[in-house]
Enzyme design. Structure first.
Site, PDB file in Angstrom:
ATOM      1  CB  ALA A 215       0.330 -18.295   0.913  1.00 47.37           C
ATOM      2  CE1 TYR A 216       2.987 -17.339   8.776  1.00 49.50           C
ATOM      3  CE2 TYR A 216       5.001 -18.372   7.979  1.00 49.50           C
ATOM      4  CZ  TYR A 216       4.240 -17.879   9.022  1.00 49.50           C
ATOM      5  OH  TYR A 216       4.728 -17.937  10.298  1.00 49.50           O
ATOM      6  CB  SER A 217       2.804 -12.841   2.708  1.00 43.75           C
ATOM      7  OG  SER A 217       2.925 -11.436   2.737  1.00 43.75           O
ATOM      8  CG  LEU A 218      -3.955 -12.503   3.215  1.00 43.47           C
ATOM      9  CD1 LEU A 218      -3.995 -11.051   2.795  1.00 43.47           C
ATOM     10  CD2 LEU A 218      -4.936 -13.331   2.380  1.00 43.47           C
ATOM     11  CB  SER A 219      -1.699 -15.614   7.721  1.00 46.93           C
ATOM     12  OG  SER A 219      -2.508 -16.449   6.920  1.00 46.93           O
TER      13      SER A 219
ATOM     14  CG  ASP B 206       5.893 -18.463   1.605  1.00 46.16           C
ATOM     15  OD1 ASP B 206       6.414 -19.572   1.809  1.00 46.16           O
ATOM     16  OD2 ASP B 206       4.712 -18.214   1.881  1.00 46.16           O
TER      17      ASP B 206
ATOM     18  CG  ASP C 143      -3.911 -23.961  -2.844  1.00 48.56           C
ATOM     19  OD1 ASP C 143      -4.395 -24.368  -3.918  1.00 48.56           O
ATOM     20  OD2 ASP C 143      -4.307 -22.932  -2.276  1.00 48.56           O
ATOM     21  N   GLY C 144      -1.218 -27.488  -1.374  1.00 49.13           N
ATOM     22  CA  GLY C 144       0.032 -28.107  -0.942  1.00 49.13           C
ATOM     23  C   GLY C 144       0.562 -29.089  -1.974  1.00 49.13           C
TER      24      GLY C 144
ATOM     25  CD  GLN D 186       4.666 -28.444  -0.005  1.00 53.83           C
ATOM     26  OE1 GLN D 186       5.406 -28.654  -0.961  1.00 53.83           O
ATOM     27  NE2 GLN D 186       3.361 -28.642  -0.072  1.00 53.83           N
TER      28      GLN D 186
END
Length: 287
Positions: free
Chosen positions: A186-190, A145, A70-71, A244
């Site tokens: 992604a980060y929001s879910l975490s 994001d 994904d990155g 990134q």
């Protein structure tokens, strides 16, 4: 999908499997009369020296193949920018939530793409501007994001959020995530944010470790403009785009986010739907 004659390839560096995949893929494409452009990492895997800079790969291409995780896909999305070039993402990484095509499916799915039988998932980007006084000092397009986080060790930051110029909330937290529906997993879910179906027209604001029991993620309309201002004499805030790229913010800088005029056109396997990916990749719904 339009006729495909020119193909670009972007590869993740230092992936042993790519050394085997890339030469075979190039031979397969060239045997079908395709013109191929690729980045330096791809050229290295193929034992060639004619690679170009990653941001130059999409130029003139009808399809861009991404070999990685994904990155790598996020990086490729920035390289494509505002172009409507379909992105064919093959998972050579770990989770591969967005890169849903496996190595074993590479050639069958490419055959489908060449026949124009693939469906395209349109993923809206998020436009962000860093403003300093009356000047716009930088612009970004994010697939996942836009994140404002603390730059100092063990310190919270104070942020004021506005939606369509109306004051929404004052955050005392480790940071704030402004995400697209694509970035909701992604980060929001975490950070405790909701899962959002990709076609829902919304922007999600998710605080990171807020120091208030009442703070919860908020969804606003895709048509809204979100403005985030840093409070305090020493803001110590860092802006990150898709995890990134980014920059440190200066005192009195503020960030304005709104839905971009651009979207990523992501090739999706016909058998793999959004909820299938949730179950397979994130083990969603398992006990």
């Amino acid at each position: 999908m339009p006729t495909i004659n020119d193909v670009g390839i972007i590869s993740k560096p230092a992936v042993p499997a790519a050394a085997e995949v890339v030469p075979k893929l190039l031979a397969w494409l060239e045997a079908r009369g395709m013109r191929v452009r690729y980045d330096h990492h791809t050229a290295h895997y193929a034992g060639r020296s004619d690679g170009v800079a990653r941001e130059d790969v999409p130029e003139g291409c009808d399809l861009v193949i991404v070999l990685g995780g994904d990155g790598t896909l996020l990086s490729a999305a920035r390289a494509i920018g505002g172009g409507e070039i379909p992105l064919f993402a093959v998972n050579l990484g770990g989770l591969g939530f967005l890169t849903a095509i496996t190595i074993h499916e590479l050639y069958p799915e490419l055959e489908r793409a060449l026949r124009g039988e693939h469906r395209i998932g349109r993923r809206k980007l998020l436009h962000a501007e860093v403003r300093r006084g009356d000047a716009i000092v930088s612009r970004y397009e994010a697939l996942n994001d836009v994140v404002l986080t603390k730059a100092a060790i063990a310190r919270m930051i104070d942020l004021d959020a506005f939606v369509d110029r109306q004051f929404m909330c004052a955050y005392k937290a480790d940071g704030l995530i402004v995400s697209t529906p694509t970035g909701s997993t992604a980060y929001s879910l975490s950070a405790g944010g909701p899962i959002i179906f990709p076609s829902v027209p919304t922007i999600c604001l998710t605080p990171i470790c807020p120091h208030m029991l009442t703070n919860r993620p908020v969804l606003v309309s895709e048509a809204s403009e979100v403005e985030v201002r840093c409070r305090g004499e020493d803001a110590s805030v860092f802006l990150t785009i898709d995890g990134q790229i980014g920059e440190p913010l200066q005192k009195d800088d503020y960030v304005v986010c709104r839905s971009s005029e651009y979207a990523l056109h992501l090739v999706r396997p016909p058998r793999m739907m959004f909820f299938d990916v949730l179950r397979q990749k994130l083990k969603w719904g398992e006990r």
